[in-house]
Design a protein around this motif. Structure first.
Motif, PDB file in Angstrom:
ATOM      1  N   GLY A  99       0.689  -9.926   4.433  1.00  0.00           N
ATOM      2  CA  GLY A  99       0.091 -10.172   3.133  1.00  0.00           C
ATOM      3  C   GLY A  99      -0.317  -8.920   2.396  1.00  0.00           C
ATOM      4  O   GLY A  99      -1.102  -8.977   1.464  1.00  0.00           O
ATOM      5  N   LEU A 100       0.208  -7.770   2.821  1.00  0.00           N
ATOM      6  CA  LEU A 100      -0.161  -6.494   2.221  1.00  0.00           C
ATOM      7  C   LEU A 100       1.065  -5.594   2.150  1.00  0.00           C
ATOM      8  O   LEU A 100       1.792  -5.476   3.140  1.00  0.00           O
ATOM      9  CB  LEU A 100      -1.233  -5.824   3.081  1.00  0.00           C
ATOM     10  N   LEU A 101       1.278  -4.989   1.002  1.00  0.00           N
ATOM     11  CA  LEU A 101       2.378  -4.039   0.844  1.00  0.00           C
ATOM     12  C   LEU A 101       1.883  -2.769   0.159  1.00  0.00           C
ATOM     13  O   LEU A 101       1.281  -2.845  -0.914  1.00  0.00           O
ATOM     14  CB  LEU A 101       3.498  -4.627  -0.023  1.00  0.00           C
ATOM     15  N   PRO A 102       2.147  -1.619   0.750  1.00  0.00           N
ATOM     16  CA  PRO A 102       1.873  -0.376   0.045  1.00  0.00           C
ATOM     17  C   PRO A 102       2.842  -0.230  -1.133  1.00  0.00           C
ATOM     18  O   PRO A 102       3.985  -0.672  -1.068  1.00  0.00           O
ATOM     19  CB  PRO A 102       2.145   0.700   1.095  1.00  0.00           C
ATOM     20  N   VAL A 103       2.357   0.396  -2.191  1.00  0.00           N
ATOM     21  CA  VAL A 103       3.175   0.643  -3.372  1.00  0.00           C
ATOM     22  C   VAL A 103       3.402   2.151  -3.452  1.00  0.00           C
ATOM     23  O   VAL A 103       2.440   2.922  -3.474  1.00  0.00           O
ATOM     24  CB  VAL A 103       2.488   0.132  -4.657  1.00  0.00           C
ATOM     25  N   GLU A 104       4.675   2.545  -3.471  1.00  0.00           N
ATOM     26  CA  GLU A 104       5.018   3.967  -3.508  1.00  0.00           C
ATOM     27  C   GLU A 104       5.833   4.302  -4.740  1.00  0.00           C
ATOM     28  O   GLU A 104       6.649   3.507  -5.201  1.00  0.00           O
ATOM     29  CB  GLU A 104       5.852   4.361  -2.282  1.00  0.00           C
ATOM     30  N   LYS A 105       5.575   5.498  -5.259  1.00  0.00           N
ATOM     31  CA  LYS A 105       6.368   6.058  -6.351  1.00  0.00           C
ATOM     32  C   LYS A 105       6.639   7.506  -5.992  1.00  0.00           C
ATOM     33  O   LYS A 105       5.707   8.265  -5.707  1.00  0.00           O
ATOM     34  CB  LYS A 105       5.603   5.966  -7.669  1.00  0.00           C
ATOM     35  N   GLU A 106       7.910   7.862  -5.990  1.00  0.00           N
ATOM     36  CA  GLU A 106       8.324   9.230  -5.656  1.00  0.00           C
ATOM     37  C   GLU A 106       7.698   9.694  -4.347  1.00  0.00           C
ATOM     38  O   GLU A 106       7.121  10.772  -4.253  1.00  0.00           O
ATOM     39  CB  GLU A 106       7.987  10.172  -6.808  1.00  0.00           C
ATOM     40  N   ASP A 107       7.800   8.845  -3.327  1.00  0.00           N
ATOM     41  CA  ASP A 107       7.335   9.163  -1.974  1.00  0.00           C
ATOM     42  C   ASP A 107       5.821   9.356  -1.872  1.00  0.00           C
ATOM     43  O   ASP A 107       5.334  10.013  -0.968  1.00  0.00           O
ATOM     44  CB  ASP A 107       8.075  10.397  -1.439  1.00  0.00           C
ATOM     45  N   ARG A 108       5.076   8.799  -2.817  1.00  0.00           N
ATOM     46  CA  ARG A 108       3.620   8.895  -2.783  1.00  0.00           C
ATOM     47  C   ARG A 108       2.993   7.510  -2.873  1.00  0.00           C
ATOM     48  O   ARG A 108       3.439   6.660  -3.645  1.00  0.00           O
ATOM     49  CB  ARG A 108       3.088   9.730  -3.962  1.00  0.00           C
ATOM     50  N   LEU A 109       1.970   7.295  -2.094  1.00  0.00           N
ATOM     51  CA  LEU A 109       1.228   6.042  -2.115  1.00  0.00           C
ATOM     52  C   LEU A 109       0.401   5.986  -3.396  1.00  0.00           C
ATOM     53  O   LEU A 109      -0.440   6.847  -3.631  1.00  0.00           O
ATOM     54  CB  LEU A 109       0.313   5.975  -0.888  1.00  0.00           C
ATOM     55  N   ILE A 110       0.673   4.979  -4.237  1.00  0.00           N
ATOM     56  CA  ILE A 110      -0.061   4.873  -5.499  1.00  0.00           C
ATOM     57  C   ILE A 110      -0.863   3.581  -5.612  1.00  0.00           C
ATOM     58  O   ILE A 110      -1.602   3.393  -6.582  1.00  0.00           O
ATOM     59  CB  ILE A 110       0.874   5.006  -6.720  1.00  0.00           C
TER      60      ILE A 110
END
Length: 142
Positions: A33-44
């Motif tokens: 029930g949880l997903l990390p959100v990444e942009k350009e290899d960074r956790l945002i």
């Protein structure tokens, strides 16, 4: 024992521009029930099933048209992979969370640590953290 020794290393992530529907499908397929959100290899950010339900569905937003970034939690708490397990238990208790993203010293996501992971390594630390998390806070919410 360090976090890197007990965390779950293979983490599925979503992009901020992914649709909520695709994120929800990924959650269902992998039973979390949880997903990390990444942009350009960074956790945002972090996206939870609760974010999808409360911030999107309850507001009448279309899961097919709404992007993850519109409902994700942007302020992400995390822990470094070289921290001791006891520190993770204390921090999770302090934050009253059951899972934390784990980053390396370059701030790149390398895993997720959960109370379950801690329980396998340090029964007392995880038990204390769970007990604290399960107690109603000032808001009365669990």
């Amino acid at each position: 024992m360090n976090i890197s020794q007990v965390m779950t290393p293979d983490v599925k992530v979503v992009s901020p521009t992914d649709s909520l529907q695709s994120a929800a499908l990924l959650m269902r397929e992998n039973d979390f029930g949880l997903l990390p959100v990444e942009k350009e290899d960074r956790l945002i950010g972090m996206l939870t099933d609760r974010d999808i339900t409360i911030r999107a569905v309850a507001e009448g937003l279309s899961p097919m048209e709404t992007e993850v970034q519109q409902v994700m939690t942007s302020e992400v708490e995390y822990i470094f992979d070289d921290y001791p397990v006891e520190e993770a238990a204390r921090y999770m208790s302090e934050l009253q969370v059951r899972r934390l993203p784990v980053v390396d010293r370059d701030h790149r996501l390398v895993g997720i640590v959960s109370l379950g992971d801690l329980a396998l390594s340090e029964q007392q630390s995880a038990g204390a953290a769970l007990n604290s998390i399960s107690q109603p806070g000032e808001s009365g919410l669990i």
